[in-house]
Write a protein that holds these residues in place. Structure first.
Motif, PDB file in Angstrom:
ATOM      1  N   HIS A 197       1.075  -1.092  -0.153  1.00  0.00           N
ATOM      2  CA  HIS A 197       0.192  -0.020   0.054  1.00  0.00           C
ATOM      3  C   HIS A 197       0.811   1.183  -0.096  1.00  0.00           C
ATOM      4  O   HIS A 197       1.402   1.740   0.999  1.00  0.00           O
ATOM      5  N   THR A 198       1.356   1.885  -1.342  1.00  0.00           N
ATOM      6  CA  THR A 198       2.112   2.436  -1.263  1.00  0.00           C
ATOM      7  C   THR A 198       1.610   4.127  -0.905  1.00  0.00           C
ATOM      8  O   THR A 198       2.481   5.238  -0.878  1.00  0.00           O
ATOM      9  N   LEU A 199       0.291   4.359  -0.431  1.00  0.00           N
ATOM     10  CA  LEU A 199      -0.248   5.554   0.027  1.00  0.00           C
ATOM     11  C   LEU A 199       0.164   6.598  -0.992  1.00  0.00           C
ATOM     12  O   LEU A 199       0.596   7.624  -0.365  1.00  0.00           O
ATOM     13  N   GLU A 200      -0.200   6.702  -2.151  1.00  0.00           N
ATOM     14  CA  GLU A 200       0.012   7.515  -3.197  1.00  0.00           C
ATOM     15  C   GLU A 200      -1.031   7.966  -3.796  1.00  0.00           C
ATOM     16  O   GLU A 200      -1.355   9.067  -4.521  1.00  0.00           O
ATOM     17  N   LYS A 201      -2.306   6.978  -3.850  1.00  0.00           N
ATOM     18  CA  LYS A 201      -3.282   7.271  -4.517  1.00  0.00           C
ATOM     19  C   LYS A 201      -4.444   7.704  -3.740  1.00  0.00           C
ATOM     20  O   LYS A 201      -4.559   7.387  -2.495  1.00  0.00           O
ATOM     21  N   ILE A 202      -4.843   8.877  -4.069  1.00  0.00           N
ATOM     22  CA  ILE A 202      -6.130   9.518  -3.413  1.00  0.00           C
ATOM     23  C   ILE A 202      -7.080   8.305  -3.010  1.00  0.00           C
ATOM     24  O   ILE A 202      -7.415   8.369  -1.628  1.00  0.00           O
TER      25      ILE A 202
ATOM     26  N   VAL B 294      -6.374   5.756  12.323  1.00  0.00           N
ATOM     27  CA  VAL B 294      -5.264   5.566  11.586  1.00  0.00           C
ATOM     28  C   VAL B 294      -4.639   7.094  10.848  1.00  0.00           C
ATOM     29  O   VAL B 294      -5.797   7.684  10.646  1.00  0.00           O
ATOM     30  N   LYS B 295      -3.535   7.419  11.052  1.00  0.00           N
ATOM     31  CA  LYS B 295      -3.137   8.779  10.305  1.00  0.00           C
ATOM     32  C   LYS B 295      -2.283   8.365   9.339  1.00  0.00           C
ATOM     33  O   LYS B 295      -1.035   7.639   9.380  1.00  0.00           O
ATOM     34  N   CYS B 296      -2.493   8.563   8.003  1.00  0.00           N
ATOM     35  CA  CYS B 296      -1.807   8.070   7.045  1.00  0.00           C
ATOM     36  C   CYS B 296      -0.505   9.091   6.637  1.00  0.00           C
ATOM     37  O   CYS B 296      -0.733  10.152   6.693  1.00  0.00           O
ATOM     38  N   ILE B 297       0.526   8.362   6.500  1.00  0.00           N
ATOM     39  CA  ILE B 297       1.698   9.082   6.084  1.00  0.00           C
ATOM     40  C   ILE B 297       1.899   8.753   4.513  1.00  0.00           C
ATOM     41  O   ILE B 297       2.044   7.486   3.994  1.00  0.00           O
ATOM     42  N   GLY B 298       1.513   9.589   3.591  1.00  0.00           N
ATOM     43  CA  GLY B 298       1.745   9.540   2.252  1.00  0.00           C
ATOM     44  C   GLY B 298       2.991   9.060   1.707  1.00  0.00           C
ATOM     45  O   GLY B 298       4.068   9.185   2.395  1.00  0.00           O
ATOM     46  N   ALA B 299       3.026   8.676   0.542  1.00  0.00           N
ATOM     47  CA  ALA B 299       4.313   8.359  -0.264  1.00  0.00           C
ATOM     48  C   ALA B 299       5.195   9.312  -0.369  1.00  0.00           C
ATOM     49  O   ALA B 299       4.657  10.661  -0.956  1.00  0.00           O
TER      50      ALA B 299
ATOM     51  N   ILE C  13      10.066   9.579  -9.049  1.00  0.00           N
ATOM     52  CA  ILE C  13       9.215  10.694  -9.328  1.00  0.00           C
ATOM     53  C   ILE C  13       8.568  10.983  -8.096  1.00  0.00           C
ATOM     54  O   ILE C  13       8.121   9.988  -7.366  1.00  0.00           O
ATOM     55  N   LEU C  14       8.400  12.162  -7.849  1.00  0.00           N
ATOM     56  CA  LEU C  14       7.736  12.702  -6.854  1.00  0.00           C
ATOM     57  C   LEU C  14       6.394  12.560  -6.545  1.00  0.00           C
ATOM     58  O   LEU C  14       5.647  12.303  -7.533  1.00  0.00           O
ATOM     59  N   SER C  15       5.753  12.054  -5.538  1.00  0.00           N
ATOM     60  CA  SER C  15       4.256  11.857  -5.329  1.00  0.00           C
ATOM     61  C   SER C  15       3.480  13.079  -5.348  1.00  0.00           C
ATOM     62  O   SER C  15       3.985  14.215  -5.105  1.00  0.00           O
ATOM     63  N   GLU C  16       2.208  13.093  -5.558  1.00  0.00           N
ATOM     64  CA  GLU C  16       1.372  14.162  -5.586  1.00  0.00           C
ATOM     65  C   GLU C  16       0.948  14.727  -3.850  1.00  0.00           C
ATOM     66  O   GLU C  16       0.016  14.245  -3.618  1.00  0.00           O
ATOM     67  N   MET C  17       2.090  15.273  -3.305  1.00  0.00           N
ATOM     68  CA  MET C  17       2.043  15.530  -1.963  1.00  0.00           C
ATOM     69  C   MET C  17       0.876  16.624  -1.313  1.00  0.00           C
ATOM     70  O   MET C  17       0.426  16.366  -0.618  1.00  0.00           O
ATOM     71  N   GLU C  18       0.569  17.385  -2.516  1.00  0.00           N
ATOM     72  CA  GLU C  18      -0.379  18.364  -2.168  1.00  0.00           C
ATOM     73  C   GLU C  18      -1.803  17.811  -2.163  1.00  0.00           C
ATOM     74  O   GLU C  18      -2.260  18.003  -0.894  1.00  0.00           O
ATOM     75  N   ALA C  19      -1.893  16.884  -2.929  1.00  0.00           N
ATOM     76  CA  ALA C  19      -3.275  16.243  -2.767  1.00  0.00           C
ATOM     77  C   ALA C  19      -3.352  15.391  -1.740  1.00  0.00           C
ATOM     78  O   ALA C  19      -4.508  14.998  -1.021  1.00  0.00           O
TER      79      ALA C  19
END
Lengths: 429, 321
Positions: A98-103, A121-126, A135-141
């Motif tokens: 679960h890479t936690l990069e998709k909304i 849960v508090k998700c820590i995104g990719a 490639i950077l993940s969409e951190m703002e989203a």
């Protein structure tokens, strides 16, 4: 629901409280300590005589196993295991399942967490897409849907330039970055700490320089980019000295509880349940790490919980998957650490409640009036046997299997609701 | 997972033979003494003995080997056992489950002793957790962990040539980091009371904390073998160049290869050993390997007696009440 917790030993490190008292909860918040607000009428009274009442534990970063199956109950089971271990909030780190990069993925996890009977849960995104370090993940989203930080999990970013950019971009968004410190090459084949124990075990070792090189690189880039950073899982004493050279209040760090209890000499090379990353420290490093936690040079204590499926541990040590399942045993092991070391229980509780809340900017981790009612109540004397059949986590991968330990959570209150209540008595006579 | 079983739950009885580490001196000597009985005087024929009649020994090799496997096979046959040889591609059995299936099949053939060689450390211990209670496991080399029967062969060879073990200087030359033979030898030499154990090689092949095992590290061959009674030369694996541990075979031979010239530094009556197979002109000069001080061929023939002794003791202790 209005709850009164009576006659407990209240330990609230943030407010420097350690005394016999009562606690009052209403509207999901703490509404009184010592005396109730006027007109308070409890719906439920918990008798906490001979028990400790403290803020719920906050896990700064854990893995919850394989969450790739859509309808799987794995997440719920782990969150319930967390609650039964006294945790009220857990930060979920991205991992390859679960890479936690998709909304959608993050939203789905948040939804499940909201309705689940367990810790939140508090998700820590990719930090980078597919955690590949390219490639950077969409951190703002990710930030917009509630990710409270970003991380590449246990996957080191090999390219220094990508890492620098990722930190810089996260800094733009004021996101805290959780970084593991290891050198991809020095870590490559090793499964335990380099030293006499690894020579005798015939297991390839990981030198301390792996963590020190990884950490130095991280620290230099954190300084240049100005990002708020949390250094995870320190296992070498010199790492703390390195961090001290960067007097930056935006850098925090943690150590795993197991790394304070087990060292490389304790490791059984024929039991894959001792396989963990970073590898268990040397005895000397372990002593200094504990001292640094006591001096608050290390801010946070982590469970490093990582449930691993049985078949991935049913092998030789070196081909087993690293990771230790710890939610179930965390409290007992923390109590045994307090007993074996000079650290006060309240200092240890501080490192797993107040400190992570500060790093993550959460309105919990303390018993102040107005704080979220996330509370752990435990019996410090109840003895129980660590038995794979009664562990609530799916992961039975703990080196403490079969051991008798002391201390059990009796109630966990999350956002003012009793989520966990221990009905069993000791399984050990 | 089932608990892996210790090799000697009862210290006077050997259940499995997995590592030298926990074996007390009495038991090491018992094995060496037993092997003396199986080792005939020069020129005399070795007779078969019926100690393992009706029993089956399975050689389970996940890694290629000629010498070790053959000596185990001969040893088992001399004890009148039936022998099955199984060579398995290790990649297919990386997962515990498929390994477990293989073992079940062999158990169904009523195997009494598994002789296991595997590229991963701890593999023989792991296998003890998968087999039936009545089965014994012998470690014939696991990863870089141990090769306990080879160490016993070498102890046997040393003891026959230099019975005064408590006065010896023993030098082990070569790739200590990756050698299971070196680990088992160090442990055995220590248990048997050898006062000075040296390891010799470049720093890339000698682990940093080796001194904590009670041995002295030397990074120069000349110093490392000076006045030694026994020089054990280890085989150099070719893949060490690929992992940037050494520049070339030529440079290794120049610096750590044992030549006629260099053995003069050891005691005049020093013996030269090598667990085999030999890389001539890489770790040892041909004339040293074939020279008068070399006991390399004796090691090979002693290998049969030692493995007979270990299998006899294992099968004897199981049926002893």
């Amino acid at each position: 629901m209005k709850i009164t917790v009576e006659n407990g030993q209240i330990i609230d490190p943030k407010n420097k409280i350690d005394e016999l008292s009562d606690l009052f909860i209403s509207d999901h918040k703490i509404c009184g300590v010592g005396s109730p607000p006027s007109g308070f009428q409890a719906d439920v009274v918990i008798d906490a005589e001979n028990q400790v009442v403290c803020p719920g534990f906050i896990e700064i970063g854990c893995d919850l196993g394989d969450l790739s199956q859509k309808d799987d109950v794995g997440l719920e089971m782990e969150l319930y295991a967390a609650a039964s271990g006294g945790f009220t909030s857990v930060c979920l780190l991205p991992n390859p399942t679960h890479t936690l990069e998709k909304i959608e993925t993050v939203e789905q996890i948040n939804r499940k967490s909201k309705v689940s009977k367990g810790a939140k849960v508090k998700c820590i995104g990719a930090l980078t897409q597919h955690l590949e370090g390219k490639i950077l993940s969409e951190m703002e989203a990710l930030k917009n849907i509630g990710c409270i930080g970003v991380s590449n999990g246990g996957n080191p970013i090999v390219s220094t330039s990508v890492l620098r950019n990722a930190l810089s971009y996260a800094s733009t968004l004021e996101l805290v970055v959780m970084l593991e410190s290891q050198d991809a090459w020095l870590n490559a084949s090793g499964v335990m700490r380099c030293g006499a124990a690894s020579i005798l075990a015939g297991l390839p070792g990981i030198p301390n320089s792996s963590e020190l090189i990884g950490l130095s690189r991280n620290l230099l880039l954190v300084e240049e980019t100005g990002v708020k950073a949390h250094m995870r899982n320190l296992s070498v004493s010199r790492s703390v000295e390195l961090i001290e050279q960067y007097p930056n209040p935006r850098i925090t760090c943690d150590v795993g509880l197991l790394h304070l209890l087990l060292c490389d000499d304790d490791l059984d090379p024929f039991d894959p349940n001792y396989n963990v990353l970073p590898p268990l420290p040397t005895a000397t490093d372990q002593d200094s790490l504990l001292k640094h936690l006591s001096d608050r040079k290390i801010d946070i204590l982590s469970s490093q919980h990582q449930p691993i499926a049985n078949d991935l541990k049913r092998s030789t040590f070196e081909s087993s998957k690293p990771g230790i399942s710890s939610f179930d045993t965390f409290l007992s092991l923390m109590l045994s650490l307090a007993e074996a070391s000079k650290m006060q229980l309240s200092e240890l509780i501080n490192a797993v409640t107040n400190e992570p809340a500060k790093t993550l900017g959460l309105n919990e981790g303390n018993l102040s009036v107005g704080s979220q009612a996330n509370i752990c109540i435990f019996d410090p004397d109840m003895q129980w046997k660590v038995d794979r059949n009664t562990l609530r986590s799916r992961g039975k991968n703990t080196p403490f299997l079969g051991k008798v330990v002391k201390g059990k959570v009796t109630h966990t209150i999350i956002e003012g609701e009793i989520v966990y209540c221990c009905r069993e008595t000791s399984n050990f006579e | 997972m089932a608990e892996s079983k210790g090799q000697n739950d009862n210290p006077s009885l050997l259940r499995h033979f997995l590592s030298i580490r926990d074996i007390p001196i009495d038991l090491l000597n018992q094995i060496l003494d037993r092997a003396e009985n199986f080792n005939p005087a020069r020129g005399r024929e070795i007779k078969n003995v019926p100690l393992l009649r009706g029993k089956t020994v399975a050689n389970l090799f996940f890694e290629p080997s000629t010498r070790t496997r053959t000596t185990f096979e001969l040893a088992a046959k001399r004890l009148s056992a039936d022998v099955i040889n199984v060579d398995i591609e290790s990649s297919a059995t990386k997962k515990g489950e498929s390994l477990s299936d293989t073992l079940r099949t062999l158990e169904a053939m009523r195997t009494d002793i598994f002789v296991v060689r595997h590229p991963e450390s701890g593999a023989a211990h792991f296998i003890t957790s998968l087999v039936d209670d009545k089965v014994s496991v012998i470690n014939a080399g696991d990863g870089r962990h141990e090769h306990p029967t080879q160490a016993m062969v070498d102890m046997f060879t040393i003891r026959r040539k230099k019975p005064n073990l408590e006065e010896l200087v023993v030098s082990i030359v070569g790739d200590i980091s990756h050698s299971r033979v070196a680990r088992s030898e160090i442990l055995a030499l220590k248990t048997l009371g050898v006062p000075e154990i040296r390891v010799v090689g470049p720093k890339t092949l000698i682990p940093d904390d080796i001194d904590k095992l009670g041995v002295k590290a030397f990074f120069c061959l000349e110093q490392g073998i000076k006045d030694a009674d026994v020089v054990i030369v280890l085989r150099l694996q070719r893949e060490r160049m690929q992992s940037a541990l050494l520049p070339s075979e030529k440079e290794y031979y120049r610096t750590f290869g044992l030549t006629m010239e260099k053995i003069k530094l050891a005691k005049a009556d020093a013996i030269i050993m090598h667990p085999g197979p030999i890389n001539r002109g890489i770790e040892i000069e041909s004339s040293v390997a074939d020279g008068r001080q070399s006991v390399i061929l004796e090691q090979v023939s002693n290998g049969i007696a030692i493995r007979m002794a270990i299998m006899a003791i294992l099968s004897g202790s199981k049926y002893r009440k």
